[in-house]
Design an enzyme around this catalytic site. Structure first.
Site, PDB file in Angstrom:
ATOM      1  N   PHE B  26       0.857  -1.179   0.000  1.00 57.28           N
ATOM      2  CA  PHE B  26       0.000   0.000   0.000  1.00 57.28           C
ATOM      3  C   PHE B  26       0.890   1.225   0.000  1.00 57.28           C
ATOM      4  O   PHE B  26       1.733   1.380   0.883  1.00 57.28           O
ATOM      5  CB  PHE B  26      -0.891   0.000   1.246  1.00 57.28           C
ATOM      6  CG  PHE B  26      -1.925   1.073   1.187  1.00 57.28           C
ATOM      7  CD1 PHE B  26      -3.191   0.794   0.704  1.00 57.28           C
ATOM      8  CD2 PHE B  26      -1.626   2.372   1.579  1.00 57.28           C
ATOM      9  CE1 PHE B  26      -4.148   1.796   0.623  1.00 57.28           C
ATOM     10  CE2 PHE B  26      -2.580   3.375   1.490  1.00 57.28           C
ATOM     11  CZ  PHE B  26      -3.842   3.087   1.016  1.00 57.28           C
ATOM     12  N   TYR B  51      -3.293   1.700  -4.091  1.00 54.53           N
ATOM     13  CA  TYR B  51      -3.325   3.115  -3.693  1.00 54.53           C
ATOM     14  C   TYR B  51      -4.657   3.398  -3.018  1.00 54.53           C
ATOM     15  O   TYR B  51      -5.675   2.788  -3.346  1.00 54.53           O
ATOM     16  CB  TYR B  51      -3.180   4.012  -4.932  1.00 54.53           C
ATOM     17  CG  TYR B  51      -1.804   3.979  -5.565  1.00 54.53           C
ATOM     18  CD1 TYR B  51      -0.868   4.972  -5.273  1.00 54.53           C
ATOM     19  CD2 TYR B  51      -1.438   2.976  -6.458  1.00 54.53           C
ATOM     20  CE1 TYR B  51       0.390   4.959  -5.860  1.00 54.53           C
ATOM     21  CE2 TYR B  51      -0.183   2.954  -7.042  1.00 54.53           C
ATOM     22  CZ  TYR B  51       0.730   3.948  -6.742  1.00 54.53           C
ATOM     23  OH  TYR B  51       1.974   3.929  -7.323  1.00 54.53           O
ATOM     24  N   GLU B  52      -4.645   4.385  -2.110  1.00 57.44           N
ATOM     25  CA  GLU B  52      -5.864   4.614  -1.330  1.00 57.44           C
ATOM     26  C   GLU B  52      -6.999   5.182  -2.165  1.00 57.44           C
ATOM     27  O   GLU B  52      -8.152   5.216  -1.723  1.00 57.44           O
ATOM     28  CB  GLU B  52      -5.585   5.517  -0.123  1.00 57.44           C
ATOM     29  CG  GLU B  52      -5.235   6.942  -0.474  1.00 57.44           C
ATOM     30  CD  GLU B  52      -4.649   7.693   0.713  1.00 57.44           C
ATOM     31  OE1 GLU B  52      -4.510   7.116   1.790  1.00 57.44           O
ATOM     32  OE2 GLU B  52      -4.301   8.867   0.526  1.00 57.44           O
ATOM     33  N   SER B  53      -6.699   5.579  -3.387  1.00 54.08           N
ATOM     34  CA  SER B  53      -7.764   6.027  -4.289  1.00 54.08           C
ATOM     35  C   SER B  53      -8.654   4.864  -4.715  1.00 54.08           C
ATOM     36  O   SER B  53      -9.655   5.072  -5.398  1.00 54.08           O
ATOM     37  CB  SER B  53      -7.140   6.658  -5.528  1.00 54.08           C
ATOM     38  OG  SER B  53      -6.244   5.743  -6.131  1.00 54.08           O
ATOM     39  N   GLY B  54      -8.305   3.640  -4.338  1.00 50.73           N
ATOM     40  CA  GLY B  54      -9.154   2.502  -4.665  1.00 50.73           C
ATOM     41  C   GLY B  54      -8.601   1.626  -5.770  1.00 50.73           C
ATOM     42  O   GLY B  54      -9.224   0.633  -6.141  1.00 50.73           O
TER      43      GLY B  54
END
Lengths: 287, 249, 287, 249
Positions: B26, B51-54
């Site tokens: 991540f 990535y935390e954007s999905g």
């Protein structure tokens, strides 16, 4: 759109479709001074055009809600439109600081601003609880951090295992504004690419506006698309390029150069104000 | 042949090596992203970038400026919404390695990315938590990359944004955190790893040409040093060429 | 796949992809007598082939978890494979009763069966909590019903508003089995059409198996698709037609006639047993 | 012209009329589905049909056998997963009308779809709750359709699966339920509606040719009757033709 189940006169306010309005009319009708407003879009599909229209109409005293304030809220904060900011990450992604955000918090310019900050997981779950019309959500988080003393988080014990979990309050913005690629004539909206929390923000809000790149005859189903039926929206407004310098997957590209340039533009109060005057206040909403 | 590696390049190469046997990582933008892409190029072509954007399984060719660049969603195996990302993927502990930066790190690898100075009257307001707290509390392990300086490696955090090893041994368990927490802090001078018994960050590795004294001097607490710190293996030509090629894209 | 974050030896068990196994080998390896097993698929994509393989391998004493037991669990229950049933709607959709389900509960045939029943909302939230590895979920439900006295539900008070909400325990099946349209060579799976709770069931389970209609070179993104990366799965097995008499959108059609016929076939114990012998036990898993 | 309407047809037509001004309806299979499709054909072409399988805005041409028939997902405006359906759509109170059946209904329009007899040793095991409890507690209003008989309209439920008006006035509020609850029980003899002050189901409408006595006789409690029950308007040719055409598809 109406909150159907919370009202005895269920059908009296019914509209089967979202209204197609000009952006300036939609903002004038849906957003009031003092409202809590969520303009969402996770890096992708950030509703810049609508945010700029808020500024042109002189909206004040807003509670601005957004996971990642980004350049858009930097602009709104710098122009003095925000009373309060609810967020989880206030940076210029990959570039550095949001100077107007910092200036407001560090030096009360242009005026003091109240803040409530969370982690991304906390904010995402707050929206999800709002979309489900539940008062709170539970997650594993916050434990051991200094956030606990500085934000609105509580703890609940699992009634089955006894494990202590964080509880965050639902977000229920007065208005949600998001940007999407397209809508049909009934105001059914489709967006694709990184979906962020837009569906949750719209479903959690009391009123909602979607700006779109274009109106199409019929929504052609797309891989990875989120579809918002017109009957859960209040208004749709056409705003081509309305997410720039963010982007609309498949239609516009992220203007990474502008994100870098913003660091310089926003660093100085006067340069910032002049830029906003020229590029935002001096323009009119696209038809 | 190639110019000798800069300290910046060494730091990135060392970070990439840590991903040689991971399945999933991540990452945010900046060095973590560069290191992860480099790891895919050189060590671990199957590494799954999240990535935390999905975007799950993104395969960026270029270094993304933001975690939401179009290239990430276009190349991903699947793209999910942010609530799902944090609940079903990160929170559920499905990710092997989380990569984090910070403005301040203390001796127990706790992180500050919120403020410098007092919270209500900060000298410097930083971006805030973002995904860091839950990444650190849920991933299998956490790798931190920061510049090695007294400003960053501090005796006491101004704000504890993200728990590393808390107040020492057993703290993570007491707080209900999952995963092993930070296993390495990779700096431009070397690598600090938590001591297995005290959980205190200990200098275990020095980059070529760096002395223990330099590292001690640039650390804001009395730095523990391993009996015989390893010396970082110099970046290979393959690593360096790939990194430079990547940065030039 | 491994439970990566709950284990000190994080990398030792790592597999980057799901293994492509023959259905009989996959079932033999992944499902044990006494396991809690969730075969999910909401009307659509019900994993009949895998369920039949469970019967051919003589699995016993299972805790069967499924929102809608449907014909598949009627068969498993009637054949005596179930120790316990966790469900929310035990009917033959649009037709009537599930006779084997009824016979087990009403007359202990072929043996007594334990049940735990919920509402759909409760079951869906139990899976979602399992997928998030949280111990419980909250919802507005159960209040005032007789279910409260007959199932595992508790109540928690919202720490912000004081409202009392229902709490349901996370589902964490030993094994989840679902059916999908296709997988690629790395075991990445794609399904489309009604998505049900399959993603949640797989992510909530300790082990997982996906049967697919076909293996493709590369997953072509589809509208409305759910993609499960191979690294969250243990095994993928090819089972063409493996959801029949349910269906796989775009590939097979729901055999509504068979759903109607089942009413007659299943009504009588002997006729049921003979049918199962001929059509299930006497067959082998498709290669 | 057409053959006179059967009681079955009248019941469906009356149910469909109730959807003439609704925006959204949540339906299961059987009569509710037929009534909703009929309403779209005759009264309300914009009516949004929502099935618990996740299909929002389904436009079935045929009567679906199951709530997950392919025709529902293929014609829907959007299809969502089951957790989303119950949390973001039903639970959030976004649906105007929920249509329910039941094996037993009591005078407060509470429903049993779980067991006949004792729970642990049932005479008849019914399918169970499904989506009914949350539909009834979250939709703007609920319409129930059942056969009018003493077996169905009972003095006391064997099991309370779904709360209608609980134990009478104010019960829904005390239990934290949203929406108005059941507003009509449509049977093959007439329509029962909760009395505005007592919340007790009251015979307010009789289908053509049915007498109050017949309805009383077929009700398991002492049925309250409105002062002057309306007589159901006979199905129009348009309604009847559409219904028969639909059933013949």
């Amino acid at each position: 759109m109406i909150r159907c189940a919370r009202d005895d006169s269920v059908f009296t306010l019914r509209t089967a479709v979202a209204r197609l309005l000009h952006l300036s009319d939609a903002v004038a009708e849906l957003v009031r001074d003092g409202d809590s407003v969520a303009l969402e879009g996770f890096t992708h599909l950030i509703p810049f055009a609508a945010g700029h229209e808020l500024l042109r109409q002189g909206r004040r005293d807003l509670e601005l809600i957004r996971m990642t304030p980004d350049l858009l809220y930097d602009q709104l904060i710098g122009m003095g439109a925000a009373r309060r900011l609810v967020f989880s990450y206030g940076g210029n992604p990959g570039v550095g600081s949001l100077h107007r955000f910092r200036d407001a918090i560090e030096h009360d310019w242009p005026h003091p601003i109240e803040i409530e900050e969370h982690s991304h997981a906390g904010m995402a779950n707050r929206y999800a609880a709002g979309a489900a019309d539940l008062p709170f959500a539970v997650l594993r988080g916050y434990a051991g951090t200094d956030l606990v003393a500085h934000t609105n988080v509580r703890f609940v014990d699992c009634p089955f295992t006894g494990e202590r979990l964080a509880a965050v309050a639902a977000l229920r913005p007065d208005v949600a504004i998001v940007h999407a690629q397209e809508a049909d004539g009934d105001g059914n909206v489709q967006l694709w690419g990184i979906p962020g929390v837009q569906k949750e923000a719209v479903l959690a809000a009391r009123r909602s506006l979607v700006t779109v790149e274009r109106i199409v005859e019929r929504l052609l189903p797309r891989p990875g698309a989120v579809v918002l039926p017109g009957w859960v929206l209040d208004a749709v407004a056409v705003a081509p390029g309305g997410s720039q310098p963010s982007y609309s997957e498949g239609i516009t590209r992220r203007d990474n150069a502008f994100y870098r340039d913003w660091d310089e533009i926003s660093r100085d109060r006067q340069r910032f104000s002049a830029w906003m005057q020229e590029h935002v206040l001096g323009k009119v909403a696209a038809r | 042949m190639s110019v000798a590696a800069s300290t910046d390049e060494v730091q990135t190469v060392v970070a990439a090596r840590r991903l040689a046997s991971a399945r999933t990582v991540f990452i945010g933008v900046g060095r973590p992203s560069i290191a992860a892409i480099l790891a895919r190029m050189v060590h671990n072509p199957d590494l799954v970038l999240i990535y935390e954007s999905g975007t799950i399984g993104a395969k960026p060719f270029h270094i993304p400026l933001s975690i939401g660049d179009g290239e990430l969603s276009e190349t991903a195996d699947t793209v999910v919404g942010v609530p799902e990302m944090f609940n079903y993927w990160i929170g559920a502990g499905r990710v092997d390695v989380g990569f984090l930066g910070a403005a301040q790190v203390d001796r127990y690898a706790n992180l500050n990315s919120t403020v410098i100075g007092d919270y209500d009257h900060p000298r410097t307001r930083l971006p805030g938590a973002g995904g860091a707290p839950e990444i650190a509390s849920s991933c299998g392990e956490v790798i931190v990359t920061v510049a090695h300086s007294r400003r960053t490696l501090v005796e006491r955090l101004d704000f504890l944004t993200t728990v590393g090893h808390g107040d020492g041994p057993g703290a993570r368990g007491r707080l209900g955190l999952r995963g092993r927490g930070p296993t390495a802090v990779i700096t431009d001078l070397g690598v600090l790893e938590p001591d297995p018994s005290s959980a205190e960050l200990t200098l275990t590795q020095l980059h070529p040409g760096v002395t223990v004294e330099q590292a001690r001097e640039q650390t804001g607490w009395e730095l523990a040093v391993a009996e015989r710190p390893r010396i970082t293996e110099r970046p290979s030509d393959a690593e360096l060429n790939a990194l430079r090629e990547l940065l030039a894209r």
